[in-house]
Design a protein around this motif. Sequence first.
Motif, PDB file in Angstrom:
ATOM      1  N   ALA A  91     -10.490  38.032  22.128  1.00  0.00           N
ATOM      2  CA  ALA A  91      -9.982  39.189  22.816  1.00  0.00           C
ATOM      3  C   ALA A  91      -9.234  39.822  21.816  1.00  0.00           C
ATOM      4  CB  ALA A  91      -9.432  39.146  24.327  1.00  0.00           C
ATOM      5  N   ASN A  92      -9.230  39.722  20.582  1.00  0.00           N
ATOM      6  CA  ASN A  92      -8.565  40.721  19.402  1.00  0.00           C
ATOM      7  C   ASN A  92      -9.349  41.293  18.681  1.00  0.00           C
ATOM      8  OD1 ASN A  92      -5.682  39.766  19.800  1.00  0.00           O
ATOM      9  ND2 ASN A  92      -6.433  37.684  19.527  1.00  0.00           N
ATOM     10  N   TYR A  93      -9.726  42.400  19.336  1.00  0.00           N
ATOM     11  CA  TYR A  93     -10.513  43.412  18.514  1.00  0.00           C
ATOM     12  C   TYR A  93     -10.604  44.687  19.462  1.00  0.00           C
ATOM     13  CZ  TYR A  93     -14.219  43.696  22.187  1.00  0.00           C
ATOM     14  OH  TYR A  93     -14.826  43.756  23.334  1.00  0.00           O
ATOM     15  N   THR A  94     -10.871  45.813  18.634  1.00  0.00           N
ATOM     16  CA  THR A  94     -10.706  46.984  19.373  1.00  0.00           C
ATOM     17  C   THR A  94     -12.202  47.602  19.743  1.00  0.00           C
ATOM     18  OG1 THR A  94      -8.901  47.495  18.006  1.00  0.00           O
ATOM     19  CG2 THR A  94     -10.188  49.459  19.016  1.00  0.00           C
ATOM     20  N   PHE A  95     -12.339  48.010  20.955  1.00  0.00           N
ATOM     21  CA  PHE A  95     -13.609  48.572  21.650  1.00  0.00           C
ATOM     22  C   PHE A  95     -14.414  49.342  20.616  1.00  0.00           C
ATOM     23  CE2 PHE A  95     -16.010  50.963  24.680  1.00  0.00           C
ATOM     24  CZ  PHE A  95     -16.677  49.926  25.167  1.00  0.00           C
ATOM     25  N   ASN A  96     -15.409  49.416  20.569  1.00  0.00           N
ATOM     26  CA  ASN A  96     -16.319  50.247  19.715  1.00  0.00           C
ATOM     27  C   ASN A  96     -16.161  50.233  18.229  1.00  0.00           C
ATOM     28  OD1 ASN A  96     -17.765  51.386  22.046  1.00  0.00           O
ATOM     29  ND2 ASN A  96     -16.801  53.219  22.191  1.00  0.00           N
TER      30      ASN A  96
END
Length: 173
Positions: free
Chosen positions: A43-48
């Motif tokens: 869960a270490n990412y930025t949407f899109n």
Amino acid sequence: DPGEATAITIPELIAQMTTTEAPVDANADRYLDAVVMNDVAGANYTFNNLILATENATEAGNGITLYGSQVEPSTLGLNKGDKVRVTLYKGLAKVVNYSGMYEVTWCKVEKTGTVTSIPTATIAAADLAKYQGMAVTIANASVAQAGVWASASALSSHTFTADGANFTVFCKQ
């Protein structure tokens, strides 16, 4: 065959960038092969934002960000270490140096495999921008205060120091 996509590399895309969006190629589809750097499972990412690097690259200028809902890594079922082929559509795919971030839009992403390891480059904090999108280790980094990196409900940031330079790490879950 004039209808087939032709290869392009991440360094070649970066070399095309200015602060104004510009087409990658107005006349032909282009493609590149790369490795996903997003940690979707953690869960270490930025949407899109789909972060990609040239496979096995440890030299600066081999990382890039694809932007848009069509490249959302969780929707595409992608995670760190997945190999992908990116097709950049003629006349539509654009590159831009967006406030220092190397960004590409209008493309299609297909998973082609998975790598067994991702090499890291050991760099100075001052060189972080040159290595964006790539796995790195910051030499001699230390954090002023310990703490919880992040929780499921709150983002967090921590300031590190390495060789007299400060840099901030943002964490999600």
